[in-house]
Design an enzyme around this catalytic site. Structure first.
Site, PDB file in Angstrom:
ATOM      1  N   HIS A 218       0.962  -1.376  -0.017  1.00 20.24           N
ATOM      2  CA  HIS A 218       0.046   0.107  -0.004  1.00 20.24           C
ATOM      3  C   HIS A 218       0.759   1.247   0.012  1.00 20.24           C
ATOM      4  CE1 HIS A 218      -3.818   1.846  -0.358  1.00 20.24           C
ATOM      5  NE2 HIS A 218      -3.384   2.647   0.512  1.00 20.24           N
ATOM      6  N   TYR A 222       1.180   5.231  -2.723  1.00 19.34           N
ATOM      7  CA  TYR A 222       1.748   6.598  -2.512  1.00 19.34           C
ATOM      8  C   TYR A 222       2.903   6.951  -2.997  1.00 19.34           C
ATOM      9  CZ  TYR A 222      -2.556   6.110   0.261  1.00 19.34           C
ATOM     10  OH  TYR A 222      -3.596   5.740   0.528  1.00 19.34           O
ATOM     11  N   HIS A 372     -11.421   0.729  -9.207  1.00 23.89           N
ATOM     12  CA  HIS A 372     -10.705   1.597  -8.376  1.00 23.89           C
ATOM     13  C   HIS A 372      -9.384   2.085  -8.805  1.00 23.89           C
ATOM     14  CE1 HIS A 372      -8.982   3.083  -4.729  1.00 23.89           C
ATOM     15  NE2 HIS A 372      -7.998   2.151  -4.638  1.00 23.89           N
ATOM     16  N   PHE A 373      -8.532   1.220  -9.035  1.00 23.29           N
ATOM     17  CA  PHE A 373      -7.080   1.603  -9.116  1.00 23.29           C
ATOM     18  C   PHE A 373      -6.858   2.060 -10.502  1.00 23.29           C
ATOM     19  CE2 PHE A 373      -6.226  -3.271  -9.412  1.00 23.29           C
ATOM     20  CZ  PHE A 373      -5.751  -3.289 -10.724  1.00 23.29           C
ATOM     21  N   HIS A 374      -7.597   1.927 -11.403  1.00 22.11           N
ATOM     22  CA  HIS A 374      -7.280   2.497 -12.555  1.00 22.11           C
ATOM     23  C   HIS A 374      -7.784   3.989 -12.518  1.00 22.11           C
ATOM     24  CE1 HIS A 374      -6.656  -1.410 -14.258  1.00 22.11           C
ATOM     25  NE2 HIS A 374      -5.860  -0.883 -15.238  1.00 22.11           N
ATOM     26  N   ARG A 435     -12.226 -10.237 -10.462  1.00 19.07           N
ATOM     27  CA  ARG A 435     -11.254  -9.716 -11.369  1.00 19.07           C
ATOM     28  C   ARG A 435     -10.144 -10.738 -11.289  1.00 19.07           C
ATOM     29  NH1 ARG A 435      -7.075  -6.959  -6.445  1.00 19.07           N
ATOM     30  NH2 ARG A 435      -5.694  -6.729  -8.187  1.00 19.07           N
ATOM     31  N   ARG A 436      -9.016 -10.430 -12.167  1.00 12.83           N
ATOM     32  CA  ARG A 436      -7.986 -11.333 -12.718  1.00 12.83           C
ATOM     33  C   ARG A 436      -8.601 -12.906 -12.997  1.00 12.83           C
ATOM     34  NH1 ARG A 436      -3.615 -10.506  -7.609  1.00 12.83           N
ATOM     35  NH2 ARG A 436      -2.674  -8.890  -8.711  1.00 12.83           N
TER      36      ARG A 436
HETATM   37 FE1  HAS Z   1      -6.392   2.008  -3.316  1.00 18.91          FE
HETATM   38  C1  HAS Z   1      -6.915  -1.271  -3.255  1.00 18.91           C
HETATM   39  C2  HAS Z   1      -8.146   2.041  -0.030  1.00 18.91           C
HETATM   40  C3  HAS Z   1      -5.880   5.405  -3.023  1.00 18.91           C
HETATM   41  C4  HAS Z   1      -4.167   2.046  -5.988  1.00 18.91           C
HETATM   42  N1  HAS Z   1      -5.641   0.558  -4.449  1.00 18.91           N
HETATM   43  C5  HAS Z   1      -5.821  -0.780  -4.444  1.00 18.91           C
HETATM   44  C6  HAS Z   1      -5.215  -1.501  -5.123  1.00 18.91           C
HETATM   45  C7  HAS Z   1      -4.363  -0.677  -6.185  1.00 18.91           C
HETATM   46  C8  HAS Z   1      -4.679   0.709  -5.395  1.00 18.91           C
HETATM   47  C9  HAS Z   1      -3.471  -0.743  -7.128  1.00 18.91           C
HETATM   48  O1  HAS Z   1      -8.715  -0.082   1.991  1.00 18.91           O
HETATM   49  C10 HAS Z   1      -5.364  -3.050  -5.626  1.00 18.91           C
HETATM   50  C11 HAS Z   1      -4.234  -3.688  -5.098  1.00 18.91           C
HETATM   51  C12 HAS Z   1      -4.539  -5.245  -5.432  1.00 18.91           C
HETATM   52  O2  HAS Z   1      -3.932  -5.486  -6.604  1.00 18.91           O
HETATM   53  O3  HAS Z   1      -4.798  -5.892  -4.723  1.00 18.91           O
HETATM   54  N2  HAS Z   1      -6.961   3.549  -1.983  1.00 18.91           N
HETATM   55  C13 HAS Z   1      -7.573   3.347  -0.603  1.00 18.91           C
HETATM   56  C14 HAS Z   1      -7.741   4.509   0.099  1.00 18.91           C
HETATM   57  C15 HAS Z   1      -7.057   5.377  -0.972  1.00 18.91           C
HETATM   58  C16 HAS Z   1      -6.398   4.987  -1.803  1.00 18.91           C
HETATM   59  C17 HAS Z   1      -8.571   4.718   1.370  1.00 18.91           C
HETATM   60  N3  HAS Z   1      -5.327   3.479  -4.034  1.00 18.91           N
HETATM   61  C18 HAS Z   1      -5.003   4.779  -3.843  1.00 18.91           C
HETATM   62  C19 HAS Z   1      -4.176   5.518  -4.513  1.00 18.91           C
HETATM   63  C20 HAS Z   1      -3.624   4.234  -5.363  1.00 18.91           C
HETATM   64  C21 HAS Z   1      -4.403   3.059  -5.143  1.00 18.91           C
HETATM   65  C22 HAS Z   1      -4.024   6.748  -4.560  1.00 18.91           C
HETATM   66  C23 HAS Z   1      -2.834   4.375  -6.677  1.00 18.91           C
HETATM   67  C24 HAS Z   1      -1.883   5.384  -6.667  1.00 18.91           C
HETATM   68  N4  HAS Z   1      -7.326   0.573  -2.072  1.00 18.91           N
HETATM   69  C25 HAS Z   1      -7.796   0.845  -0.766  1.00 18.91           C
HETATM   70  C26 HAS Z   1      -8.273  -0.678  -0.320  1.00 18.91           C
HETATM   71  C27 HAS Z   1      -7.681  -1.498  -0.903  1.00 18.91           C
HETATM   72  C28 HAS Z   1      -7.126  -0.728  -2.256  1.00 18.91           C
HETATM   73  C29 HAS Z   1      -8.721  -0.759   1.083  1.00 18.91           C
HETATM   74  C30 HAS Z   1      -7.741  -2.880  -0.947  1.00 18.91           C
HETATM   75  C31 HAS Z   1      -9.060  -3.601  -1.517  1.00 18.91           C
HETATM   76  C32 HAS Z   1      -9.175  -5.042  -1.390  1.00 18.91           C
HETATM   77  O4  HAS Z   1     -10.053  -5.563  -0.782  1.00 18.91           O
HETATM   78  O5  HAS Z   1      -8.426  -5.653  -2.111  1.00 18.91           O
HETATM   79  C33 HAS Z   1      -7.156   6.828  -0.347  1.00 18.91           C
HETATM   80  O6  HAS Z   1      -5.703   7.296  -0.262  1.00 18.91           O
HETATM   81  C34 HAS Z   1      -7.963   7.692  -1.424  1.00 18.91           C
HETATM   82  C35 HAS Z   1      -7.957   9.156  -0.712  1.00 18.91           C
HETATM   83  C36 HAS Z   1      -8.157  10.095  -1.897  1.00 18.91           C
HETATM   84  C37 HAS Z   1      -9.202  11.080  -1.821  1.00 18.91           C
HETATM   85  C38 HAS Z   1      -9.643  11.778  -3.261  1.00 18.91           C
HETATM   86  C39 HAS Z   1      -9.230  13.417  -3.038  1.00 18.91           C
HETATM   87  C40 HAS Z   1      -9.224  13.974  -4.480  1.00 18.91           C
HETATM   88  C41 HAS Z   1      -8.445  14.896  -5.084  1.00 18.91           C
HETATM   89  C42 HAS Z   1      -8.857  15.370  -6.325  1.00 18.91           C
HETATM   90  C43 HAS Z   1      -9.544  16.780  -5.966  1.00 18.91           C
HETATM   91  C44 HAS Z   1      -9.694  17.567  -7.360  1.00 18.91           C
HETATM   92  C45 HAS Z   1      -9.717  18.780  -7.886  1.00 18.91           C
HETATM   93  C46 HAS Z   1     -10.001  19.062  -9.207  1.00 18.91           C
HETATM   94  C47 HAS Z   1      -9.093  19.805  -6.839  1.00 18.91           C
HETATM   95  C48 HAS Z   1     -10.051  11.422  -0.643  1.00 18.91           C
HETATM   96  C49 HAS Z   1      -7.109  15.339  -4.534  1.00 18.91           C
HETATM   97  C50 HAS Z   1     -11.042  20.148  -9.248  1.00 18.91           C
HETATM   98  C51 HAS Z   1     -11.248  20.657 -10.470  1.00 18.91           C
HETATM   99  C52 HAS Z   1     -12.598  20.413 -11.275  1.00 18.91           C
HETATM  100  C53 HAS Z   1     -12.442  21.136 -12.723  1.00 18.91           C
HETATM  101  C54 HAS Z   1     -13.491  19.511 -10.961  1.00 18.91           C
END
Ligand code: HAS
Length: 561
Positions: A218, A222, A372-374, A435-436
């Site tokens: 995990h 990041y 999610h991860f894409h 998946r997979r």
């Molecule tokens: Fe995740 C599984 C939880 C973030 C990647 N994640 C994965 C896997 C990958 C992955 C590759 O809790 C699969 C692994 C595998 O092969 O089994 N993930 C989270 C949580 C976050 C999170 C809580 N993941 C990421 C990021 C990744 C990534 C970043 C890659 C870079 N994830 C999980 C969990 C699993 C998981 C479980 C396991 C599930 C399972 O059962 O297998 C947090 O960090 C997310 C927080 C993000 C936010 C969004 C903030 C929004 C922003 C955009 C603002 C937009 C603006 C634009 C300002 C709260 C910053 C506005 C302008 C306009 C014009 C509209």
């Protein structure tokens, strides 16, 4: 800033090798969607097996591309802000180790001897060259941290009272996270998997291997994300024509990543029986903690973009969203970064769903997960990497961008592709689509007794998105290599966009030193992982023999037949 030829060559190597490999990575992404939609109802295509292709896809796109880019971008950032190059001898040694590791692992995957996916979970067993290659790639990427730490210490001695530039802080934090988390995977590879793969041991401790992998896994996400965050904070406000709303918010966010990126790996193991609920609950809570820096980022960057748009005359609550330089060919990095941010709104929200223990039971191991991860790794991460690769290549070589109109369209096309693709996958995941899995062999084959008609629209949608992503990906490859071959039109130099801060916030020493944060990080890690490892130690069960993806019977039994 002018840089030496050797340094320039180093960066060009690190940018172009993974982009060349990306052609294979992206091709296998497209093939995944075609297999899964049932268009192909076979186990291989063009001599490559389904799981072999999926391994190449995951390893090239998610591990090789991201690691090479993080190192190249880190070198450029350090040199740019400190106005001096890192020690080039060590930088080249690191580069050679990374390239050698990549070649070894690529050979094992292409030869069909390592179809173990990017998570290489045992008891799936790979050829020793795959593990050795992975170890070399990782060890090579450790070296820059020590190189940069030396530069930082020297700079700090002369500039004790000056705020460390945000991009430098982000780069150092990212590589500290990387160093700490990869210690576990290095142990897994060198102590558990390599001896097993060489035949020195006959069985493997699967629970321990999975726990060590996710200690790394995990934090790995990041490590992928932080170079993009550095660009959001230090470049995007400037590219939008405004200022960074709060530099301090950026610092707080980065230090929170240092605390919470690693001790959350067990949220990938909610369904593993060897780990108790208490540990899962605690790491689940920490997972909500690791979302906080992203929420801080969302509001800080949105405020910075709003400020820029109002300067351009935007009115009303939402008018700012329509007054940003979306299609400016000269300012194309804006398009790459904003498209990634928009995708990350959905990627982040689905991450919060995954983190919730009860909801995770519904979506775990379904196609929701690649959905999610894409929207994370193939969203802000991939777009920041490819946009910045073109930007760095073009400015550092003095060559003009090849097909600039196409270049500015790529991120939006990719974003639309990902939204459709991930939408299909997540919809399918909620209907139980795994998946997979090569769905064309069974569930998506109308002649098969297991045929699932309700997965036809979901997989077709994912395939449509996959085709759009493939086209956008290939357009990027054309622009990148076209730029490499295009005419030199300006003097070459290392230049990065730099955002000015909106407020002149005073320097707060706590947010400008590493020691207190490293100590806190160590304490949280001990609290989160000592009980997890004690669980693993007492609930391991019998060790497992080796398997390959093609056969549900262990390799040793197959060999006796
Ligand atoms: Fe995740 C599984 C939880 C973030 C990647 N994640 C994965 C896997 C990958 C992955 C590759 O809790 C699969 C692994 C595998 O092969 O089994 N993930 C989270 C949580 C976050 C999170 C809580 N993941 C990421 C990021 C990744 C990534 C970043 C890659 C870079 N994830 C999980 C969990 C699993 C998981 C479980 C396991 C599930 C399972 O059962 O297998 C947090 O960090 C997310 C927080 C993000 C936010 C969004 C903030 C929004 C922003 C955009 C603002 C937009 C603006 C634009 C300002 C709260 C910053 C506005 C302008 C306009 C014009 C509209």
């Amino acid at each position: 800033m002018q840089i030496s030829r050797s340094f320039k060559r180093l960066i060009f190597f690190q940018l172009s090798i993974p982009v060349a490999l990306l052609v294979i990575g992206i091709y296998h992404g497209l093939m995944q969607t075609i297999f899964r939609a049932g268009v192909l109802q076979q186990s291989s295509f063009a001599g490559l097996e389904y799981y072999q292709g999926l391994t190449l896809h995951g390893v090239i796109n998610a591990v090789v591309l991201t690691t090479f880019f993080a190192v190249a971008f880190g070198h450029a950032t350090m040199a740019f802000y400190f106005k001096r190059e890192p020690d080039l001898r060590w930088a080249w040694i690191s580069n050679i180790m990374m390239i050698t590791g990549t070649v070894l692992a690529a050979w094992a995957m292409i030869a069909g001897k390592a179809s173990v996916l990017y998570t290489f979970y045992p008891p799936l067993k790979a050829h020793p060259m795959f593990y050795l290659g992975a170890a070399l790639l990782i060890a090579g990427s450790w070296i820059p941290l020590f190189n940069w730490a030396k530069m930082y210490v020297q700079w700090k001695k002369q500039n004790a009272e000056t705020k460390t530039p945000l991009a430098v802080l982000g780069t150092l934090i990212n590589f500290i996270i990387w160093f700490v988390c990869t210690l576990a995977v290095a142990y897994e590879v060198l102590v558990l998997l390599l001896p097993w793969s060489l035949g020195w041991t006959t069985t493997v401790n699967v629970t321990l291997a999975r726990t060590l992998f996710w200690f790394f896994g995990h934090a790995l996400v990041y490590f992928w994300l932080l170079p993009a965050y550095i660009m959001f904070y230090t470049m995007l406000p400037k590219l939008a024509g405004g200022k960074l709303f709060s530099d301090l918010a950026g610092r707080i966010s980065l230090f929170l990543f240092l605390l919470f990126s690693v001790p959350v790996g067990v949220h990938h193991q909610y369904s593993d029986p060897g780990i108790t609920q208490g540990v899962k609950f605690f790491q689940g809570m920490l997972t909500f903690g690791v979302a906080i820096p992203s929420f801080i980022t969302a509001f800080t960057i949105a405020a910075s973009l709003e400020y820029a748009a109002r300067k351009r005359g935007a009115k009303g609550w939402f008018g700012w969203m329509f007054r940003l330089p979306y299609l400016d060919r000269k300012n194309f990095m804006f398009g790459y970064l904003i498209s990634g941010l928009i995708l990350f709104i959905f990627g982040g929200l689905t991450g919060i769903v995954n983190a919730s223990y009860q909801l995770n039971n519904v979506v775990h191991n379904t196609s929701w997960m690649p959905g999610h991860f894409h929207m994370t790794v193939a969203g802000p991460v991939f777009l920041a990497i490819i946009g910045m690769s073109t930007y760095m290549y073009s400015t550092m070589s003095g060559r003009k961008i090849f097909l600039p109109t196409m270049n500015v369209i790529i991120p939006y096309l990719w974003m639309i592709g990902v939204l459709i693709f991930s939408g299909g996958l997540m919809w399918g995941g909620l209907l139980g689509e795994p998946r997979r899995t090569n769905l064309g062999m069974t569930y998506l084959n109308p002649k098969h007794e297991l045929f699932r008609a309700d997965w036809v629209p979901t997989t077709t949608l994912a395939m449509l998105g996959g085709i759009i992503m493939f086209i956008a990906g290939m357009m990027f490859v054309v622009v990148f290599f076209g730029t490499m071959l295009s005419k030199r039109t300006q003097p070459d130099s290392l230049q990065l966009p730099v955002s000015e801060a909106y407020h002149n916030e005073r320097r707060i020493p706590l947010f400008d030193k590493f020691k207190p944060w490293l100590v806190t990080m160590a304490i949280i890690l001990v609290i989160a992982y000592v009980p997890a490892l004690m669980n693993v130690n007492s609930n391991t069960g019998p060790k497992a023999p080796a398997f390959t993806p093609e056969n549900p019977v262990p390799v040793s039994v197959n060999e006796k037949r």
